[in-house]
Write an enzyme that holds these catalytic residues in place. Structure first.
Site, short mmCIF file in Angstrom:
data_model
loop_
_atom_site.label_atom_id
_atom_site.label_comp_id
_atom_site.label_asym_id
_atom_site.label_seq_id
_atom_site.Cartn_x
_atom_site.Cartn_y
_atom_site.Cartn_z
CB SER A 132 0.80 3.92 6.89
OG SER A 132 0.32 4.19 5.51
CE1 TYR A 146 5.72 3.87 6.07
CE2 TYR A 146 3.93 3.44 4.30
CZ TYR A 146 4.44 4.29 5.55
OH TYR A 146 3.72 5.25 6.09
#
Length: 237
Positions: A132, A146
């Site tokens: 990501s 995350y």
């Protein structure tokens, strides 16, 4: 199109969203594709029927299950690790067990899958992990775990590139920004905030990410390894 004719491909986390687009892309180009799913059996079975691929139930939080699935797939030409989760909220309030599960899925599974795949992978194999842009940039609070998990994939790719390079096996990370999926719909409540950070003010499409994955898996990318490939409309610029 048969760029991957008869290539053996395993996609971990392939039943929905970006993973499903990757499954469709490889299947359309002639590959023999197996993909895993955990909580989306109906979607997985439908995708398998549609694409002529094989769906295997595997919990990416279970290290031994991940290793067994990779080992049982035989020599792979291409491994794509797409399975991942997010846990959002104030770090001071989050459940430690939930965070540990996130790390098992987002960090441990890609590592163990890559290593196990490399044991049988032929010369010139490809390993691609979906990370990501949040591994590079975290502009809002509540996503520390995350972001940490996606940053860890960068070290994974750089390190394993050294280990597997002598056999011509490449390992790369694809880092999407906002992509229109069930988990992050283009018309969702975070749309305007996310687009405010971007030069191209729209969500990406799963097929666009699949296109980058396909290039990294193909013959033109044989000299590309240990690298991060961001596809984010300049979210992280």
């Amino acid at each position: 199109m048969a760029a991957f004719q008869d290539k053996s491909v395993l996609v971990l986390g392939g039943s929905r969203g970006i993973g499903a687009a990757i499954v469709r892309r490889f299947a359309a180009e002639g590959a023999k594709v197996t993909f895993t799913y955990s909580g989306s059996r109906g979607a997985a079975e439908e995708l398998a029927r549609e694409t002529g691929t094989a769906a295997v139930a595997t919990d990416s939080a279970d290290r031994d299950a991940v290793i067994a699935t990779v080992r049982g797939s035989g020599p792979l030409d291409i491994l794509v690790v797409n399975a991942g989760i997010a846990v959002f909220g104030d770090a001071l309030d989050q459940d430690p067990d939930a965070i540990d599960r996130l790390f098992r899925i987002n960090i441990h599974a890609p590592y163990h899958a890559a290593v196990e795949a490399a044991r049988q992978m032929p010369e010139g194999g490809r390993i691609i992990v979906i990370g990501s842009v949040n591994g590079d940039r975290m502009p809002i609070p509540g996503m520390a775990s995350y972001a940490l998990s996606k940053s860890a994939l960068q070290g994974l790719a750089r390190g394993l590139a050294r280990d597997f390079g002598p056999r011509g096996i490449t390992i790369n990370v694809v880092q999407p920004g906002p992509v229109d999926t069930d988990a992050n719909p283009a018309d969702g409540p975070m749309r305007d905030l996310m687009h405010s950070f971007m030069a191209i003010k729209r969500h990406g499409r799963p097929e666009e990410v699949a296109g980058m994955v396909a290039w990294l898996a193909g013959p033109e990318a044989g000299f590309v390894t240990g690298a991060m490939h961001t596809i984010d409309g300049a979210f992280g610029a």
